[in-house]
Design a protein around this motif. Structure first.
Motif, short mmCIF file in Angstrom:
data_model
loop_
_atom_site.label_atom_id
_atom_site.label_comp_id
_atom_site.label_asym_id
_atom_site.label_seq_id
_atom_site.Cartn_x
_atom_site.Cartn_y
_atom_site.Cartn_z
N ALA A 274 -9.48 -9.22 -7.58
CA ALA A 274 -8.11 -9.21 -7.07
C ALA A 274 -7.12 -9.54 -8.18
CB ALA A 274 -7.97 -10.20 -5.93
N LEU A 275 -5.99 -8.83 -8.21
CA LEU A 275 -4.97 -9.04 -9.22
C LEU A 275 -3.80 -9.80 -8.62
CD1 LEU A 275 -5.01 -5.56 -11.01
CD2 LEU A 275 -6.22 -7.65 -11.64
N ILE A 276 -3.50 -10.96 -9.21
CA ILE A 276 -2.44 -11.83 -8.71
C ILE A 276 -1.13 -11.53 -9.44
CG2 ILE A 276 -1.76 -14.24 -8.38
CD1 ILE A 276 -4.71 -14.98 -8.64
N GLY A 277 -0.04 -11.41 -8.69
CA GLY A 277 1.28 -11.24 -9.29
C GLY A 277 1.63 -9.82 -9.65
N VAL A 278 0.93 -8.83 -9.07
CA VAL A 278 1.27 -7.43 -9.32
C VAL A 278 2.62 -7.13 -8.67
CG1 VAL A 278 0.60 -5.03 -8.91
CG2 VAL A 278 -1.15 -6.75 -9.42
N SER A 279 3.49 -6.46 -9.39
CA SER A 279 4.80 -6.09 -8.86
C SER A 279 4.68 -4.84 -8.00
CB SER A 279 5.78 -5.87 -10.01
OG SER A 279 7.03 -5.42 -9.53
N VAL A 280 5.10 -4.95 -6.75
CA VAL A 280 5.07 -3.82 -5.81
C VAL A 280 6.51 -3.52 -5.42
CG1 VAL A 280 4.15 -2.93 -3.64
CG2 VAL A 280 2.85 -4.66 -4.93
N SER A 281 7.02 -2.37 -5.83
CA SER A 281 8.43 -2.05 -5.59
C SER A 281 8.58 -0.68 -4.97
CB SER A 281 9.22 -2.12 -6.90
OG SER A 281 8.72 -1.17 -7.83
N LEU A 282 9.68 -0.51 -4.23
CA LEU A 282 10.00 0.78 -3.62
C LEU A 282 10.74 1.62 -4.65
CD1 LEU A 282 10.11 2.62 -1.12
CD2 LEU A 282 12.25 1.47 -0.49
N LYS A 283 10.20 2.76 -4.98
CA LYS A 283 10.75 3.61 -6.02
C LYS A 283 12.21 3.95 -5.73
CE LYS A 283 9.69 7.77 -8.72
NZ LYS A 283 8.76 8.90 -8.89
N PHE B 232 3.36 0.36 -8.43
CA PHE B 232 2.58 -0.84 -8.73
C PHE B 232 2.53 -1.03 -10.25
CE2 PHE B 232 1.25 0.87 -4.72
CZ PHE B 232 1.04 -0.23 -3.90
N THR B 233 3.06 -2.15 -10.72
CA THR B 233 3.06 -2.42 -12.17
C THR B 233 2.50 -3.81 -12.42
OG1 THR B 233 5.35 -3.23 -12.06
CG2 THR B 233 5.02 -0.90 -12.64
N TYR B 234 1.76 -3.92 -13.51
CA TYR B 234 1.13 -5.21 -13.88
C TYR B 234 0.87 -5.17 -15.37
CZ TYR B 234 -1.81 -9.35 -13.11
OH TYR B 234 -2.33 -10.61 -13.10
N ILE B 235 1.23 -6.27 -16.05
CA ILE B 235 1.04 -6.33 -17.50
C ILE B 235 -0.43 -6.14 -17.85
CG2 ILE B 235 1.19 -7.83 -19.52
CD1 ILE B 235 3.64 -9.11 -18.30
N GLY B 236 -0.69 -5.21 -18.75
CA GLY B 236 -2.07 -4.93 -19.18
C GLY B 236 -2.75 -3.84 -18.38
N TYR B 237 -2.01 -3.25 -17.39
CA TYR B 237 -2.59 -2.20 -16.56
C TYR B 237 -1.65 -1.00 -16.53
CZ TYR B 237 -6.13 -5.44 -14.83
OH TYR B 237 -7.19 -6.31 -14.75
#
Length: 998
Positions: free
Chosen positions: A40-49, A75-80
């Motif tokens: 599980a990835l904690i702190g992933v940013s989930v935003s409406l385009k 869905f954006t996450y540092i390192g991914y």
């Protein structure tokens, strides 16, 4: 016609109804995991385009967001790698993100902006805050030791000491060799107020890319970024550790019998005439008498969170750290608040502020340990409240008495932070204005009690360790420095072209003021320690001084890349400084990068990334006193004029009014690489760093007076040339086992390449003779001493040897022999030789960490090779009755042990020689940490997100050749760095800690 119209209306109504149905908001829930491990990835940013609406995943990787059924989630996450998924009226979405190479995705701070590491053309190293917080150290630079190639860090065991940092060698003699620190945009020279747990990253600008900071960047730049809040529910974190410090690698001094045996040779008259102390049993270990196991604790709590409109981060930190020298204490309390408010879609306000208060009781380590090394072991330290009178034994003062009869206290209050506005009239354009402030208020009180060591039942009477009057010294320091940045940045992608242009104006001003005074006969009650209650007529000393400087700068930078393969960069800075008569200078850098792995001939090869980069530029250094070029006079000096005594003013020294800043020209060529599916990464760098117009002292012509008088001018050139290699291996065996290994090594060659008419600089005195010499073709601070070639074994050798004209010490059996270098059959100053320097040829570090299920272990090693240490404490005997080291006592020449290397005695007349020079090579286990993270399944019912407990040790062991405590010497002067005289004892730390998150 009417029917057609009716049908049309019905069809159109159905169309709008269907559209409306699809456009209705739905609540989308799901989980985001790592595509490879399923974690599980904690702190992933989930935003409406297309909007600013968004949330973040929780500790289980879960999210919930309300959005239109026909919308798209990003869905954006540092390192991914970022992922976009259409909702299509779904209420459940499980997302798997693919990992991007951390090396390529990492964002680094480059000064007035950021870049992805893969786009950087300069030599920039970055260390994450998670790595820094692993070690129980006060400052972040201590935690960087051994982790960044090309960066040498020397730390002390004394609480609240600021580590010495050298980036790519020592580049200055008089103008300061320390780097510039930038904390959230605030420029400073001291980061001891920073709480390590607040740090996101530390970025080090090692090459000419530091030129964006102009006249202050010649020695490199260390940029510290602190934490900010993230959108979502409040997150509360608590970190703490508690432990103790103890002395490490303590030098054993001679005991009673070894000392007496030595005195029989060194001071036979003293042994024969004054036997009283020799009859008292027992040995005093003076190092133990002034030392202790020192308690330390560190507590940090933070709260962060926010929404899409406002973010906040608040933290508080408390450090209580005792030094291992008795009476040496340090406490620090820090509060930080970092906030961000999105006022409108185009206007953002942010602020960072840090308040810190230090309460320190320092010790005079030079005075204390200078006496510890020399105090006679036959005199007790203290018995029944009576101090042993070492001074009456024609010896130094009692070090414990020194500690107990002097109280030094310093209170430091500091405010550091900034406020900023960012305005985006269009997406690609940002106007940034920030006001940065660093303000300090310090108060110092030193109180010396009145006492007289006039003897006791176990000491001889008399002696000179006394203080007939109490004495109070008070000093108040106030200073501030502000900086106002106004920049505009254009950042846009045109097809395969990416262009970033920055321009701006920077205004700086700094002012300091201190006032001090001394009075005697002040009462012993601390509540009465004020100057006005003391004697104002006797030995009163008052002083008031300060400084004022300003800088005005214009900055510009261009970064360009094409197709992610070809990169160009350039920066230009025009600086004006009040510290020079020639106020203006221009500094620049140019850089280029070529991502070879993106070319067709390598794109499908073994390399995930292969990049060649290079940079060249010029930087400045104005780190000198503001008045160094200003001719000053001393008023009210009496002289006779026309037969009468009148007052006048005299010029107190000679100054060069045309001083200018030192300039550094640096070339860097580097190679970044990543292959084996990004598991193996690293960098290789070659650099050539030349400092011109370096400030040094040169002698005045004899016609102007004393030929030993000197003045400061730009008259030297210094070169540092070297290679840096860093390599890292990261691998995950399975979902339960992962590990990483890293290593770096740096080679640096330092030398003076041109004094330009200046005279060689000699420094580092011992017994009236200098130890170091800085001259053409040699490293800064090279040892320049006689060459010891053994010990006289017979009188015949003594009679045949060249006489010693360098000191009053005559040749004798058991004495040191020196080489007659110039063959004139006498030993004098002309026979001195260069015998190495404190500057290592190689230095580096090695580290590894392993994670297995819920357990983790990590270790960091640090060391250097190719440097020398001058053991001055062995050569610092002021009288024949001073103590010696136990190892020397056993090894020295006697008739029973005719040593060929160690002389029978070391006296005040023993000159500096290679005998006192030892290898400075060492390898130290800097940190070892073992941790355990409690499984989330056990914590979830308790409402706790994370608990980790750990055991850690700092400086667990050191493998070394040097006979002293440590070859890592904490001397700030470039000319005396490697002279070990009275350094604070090296410490070893053991601590237990916990990390908790709610």
């Amino acid at each position: 016609m009417k029917r057609i119209f009716t049908v049309s209306v019905l069809v159109l109504s159905c169309f709008f109804f269907i559209n409306a149905a699809f456009a209705q908001d739905v609540v989308v829930k799901g989980k985001v995991t790592d595509a490879t491990t399923g974690e599980a990835l904690i702190g992933v940013s989930v935003s409406l385009k297309g909007t600013t609406t968004g949330v973040q995943t929780d500790v289980n990787g879960a999210f919930s967001i309300k959005a239109p059924g026909n919308g798209t989630l990003v869905f954006t996450y540092i390192g991914y790698i970022a992922s976009s998924l259409p909702i299509n009226n779904q209420t459940a979405l499980d997302v798997k993100l693919k990992s991007e190479s951390k090396e390529l995705a990492q964002v680094v701070v480059i000064g007035y902006g950021t870049q992805k590491k893969r786009d950087v053309t300069g030599a920039v190293a970055s260390v994450s805050g998670d790595i820094i917080t692993r070690q129980p150290v006060q400052t972040p630079t201590q935690a960087l030791q051994g982790k960044v190639a090309g960066v040498q860090i020397l730390s002390s065991g004394q609480p609240n000491s600021q580590p010495i940092v050298r980036i790519r060698g020592t580049g200055s003699v008089l103008a300061g060799a320390n780097p510039l620190y930038v904390v959230d945009g605030v420029l400073t020279d001291d980061i001891r107020n920073i709480n390590n747990s607040d740090i996101v990253s530390v970025d080090v600008l090692k090459d000419a890319s530091a030129a964006i900071y102009g006249v202050r960047a010649a020695n490199g730049v260390v940029i510290i970024t602190t934490k900010r809040g993230k959108a979502g529910a409040p997150v509360v974190s608590y970190d703490a550790n508690v432990g103790f410090r103890e002395g490490a690698n303590t030098v054993k001094l001679a005991d009673r019998q070894q000392y007496i045996d030595y005195l029989k040779v060194a001071s036979p008259t003293k042994v024969a005439d004054d036997k009283a102390p020799l009859t008292i049993p027992g040995t005093t270990d003076w190092a133990a008498a002034v030392s202790r196991k020192a308690f330390e604790t560190n507590h940090n709590i933070s709260v962060s969170g926010g929404s899409d409109k406002a973010l906040y981060f608040i933290s508080a930190n408390y450090i209580d750290e005792n030094g291992i020298i008795k009476t040496n204490n340090f406490k620090r309390f820090t509060i930080r608040a970092n906030n961000q408010v999105q006022i409108t879609d185009k206007l953002k306000f942010s602020d960072q502020i840090s308040l810190s208060r230090n309460d320190e009781r320092p010790v005079d380590i030079g005075g204390i340990y200078g006496n510890v090394y020399r105090a006679a072991p036959i005199i007790p330290a203290i018995v029944n409240g009576l101090y042993g009178n070492t001074s009456a034994w024609s010896n130094v003062g009692n070090p414990l008495l020194q500690l107990d009869k002097s109280v030094d206290n310093t209170l430091n209050n500091r405010v550091q932070g900034n406020v900023a506005l960012d305005y985006n009239p269009i997406k690609s354009l940002t106007f940034h204005s920030a006001f940065n402030l660093d303000e300090r208020f310090n108060n110092q009180k030193n109180y010396d009690y009145a006492f007289e060591a006039d003897g006791s039942t176990f000491t001889v009477g008399g002696g000179n360790q006394r203080n007939t009057d109490s004495r109070l010294f008070v000093q108040n320091d106030n200073s501030y420095q502000y900086q106002w940045d106004n920049t505009v940045t254009f950042d846009k992608t045109f097809g395969k072209h990416h262009l970033t242009v920055l321009g701006g104006i920077v205004t700086e001003k700094g002012k300091s003021n201190f006032i001090s005074g001394t009075r005697i006969d002040v009462p012993t009650n601390p509540n009465q320690w004020f100057l006005d209650v003391g004697n104002p007529d006797v030995n009163a000393v008052d002083n008031n001084n300060g400084d004022l400087f300003t800088r005005q700068s214009y900055v510009g930078r261009v970064n360009y890349s094409y197709a992610g393969k070809y990169q160009l960069s350039g920066s230009l800075r025009r600086d004006g400084s009040s510290r020079f008569k020639q106020k203006w200078g221009t500094f620049y850098t140019v850089g280029a990068g070529w991502v070879l792995s993106e070319e067709d001939f390598l794109k499908d090869g073994v390399f995930n990334n292969l990049k060649l980069r290079g940079s060249y530029g010029e930087l400045g250094n104005d780190n000198i006193p503001s008045s160094l070029y200003v001719i000053t006079g001393v008023p009210y000096q009496p002289y006779f004029f026309n037969g009468a005594l009148v007052g006048g003013t005299i010029i107190q020294d000679i100054k060069d009014t045309n001083l200018k800043w030192e300039t550094t020209k640096q070339l860097d060529i580097g190679l970044d690489y990543a292959f084996l599916n990004n598991r193996l990464t690293g960098e290789i760098d070659y650099y050539d760093k030349k400092v011109k117009n370096a400030l040094i002292n040169i002698g005045l012509p004899g016609i102007l007076g004393d030929p030993d008088n000197k003045y400061v001018t730009n008259a030297a050139s210094i070169q540092n040339k070297g290679v840096e290699v860093a390599v890292r291996w990261n691998d995950r065996i399975n979902e339960h086992l992962s590990y990483n290994v890293g290593a770096n090594i740096s080679y640096n060659k330092n030398k003076v390449i041109g004094l330009n008419g200046g005279t060689a600089i000699e420094d580092g005195g011992a017994n009236g003779k200098t130890i170091t010499r800085t001259d053409n073709g040699q490293p800064i601070g090279s040892y320049y001493v006689l060459q010891a070639i053994g010990v006289f074994q017979t009188q015949a050798e003594v009679d045949a040897a060249a006489p010693n004209n360098y000191t009053s010490e005559a040749n004798h059996v058991g004495g040191l022999k020196y080489a007659d270098i110039n063959g004139d059959h006498k030993i004098d100053a002309n026979d001195r030789v260069y015998a190495g320097s404190y500057q290592p040829k190689y230095f580096g570090g090695f580290n590894f960490s392993v994670n297995y299920y819920d357990f983790d272990i990590s270790a960091d090693f640090y060391g250097n090779w190719g440097n020398k240490i001058y053991n001055a404490k062995k050569n610092s005997r002021g009288t024949e009755n001073d103590n010696i080291e136990a190892a020397y006592a056993d090894a020295r020449y006697t008739t029973a042990n005719p040593s060929t290397t160690d002389p029978a005695t070391i006296t005040q007349q023993t000159p500096p020689s290679t005998y006192f020079i030892e290898s400075g090579a060492f390898l130290r286990l800097n940190n070892l940490t073992v941790g355990y993270t409690v499984p989330k399944t056990l914590l979830k019912p308790l409402g706790i997100a994370k608990i980790r407990v750990f055991l850690t040790s700092q400086n667990l062991f050191t493998a070394k050749r040097y006979s002293g405590q440590s070859p890592e010497l904490f001397n700030s002067g470039a000319l005396t760095q490697g002279i070990d005289a009275t350094n604070y004892p090296v410490t070893r730390t053991f601590a237990f800690g916990v990390n908790v998150q709610f």
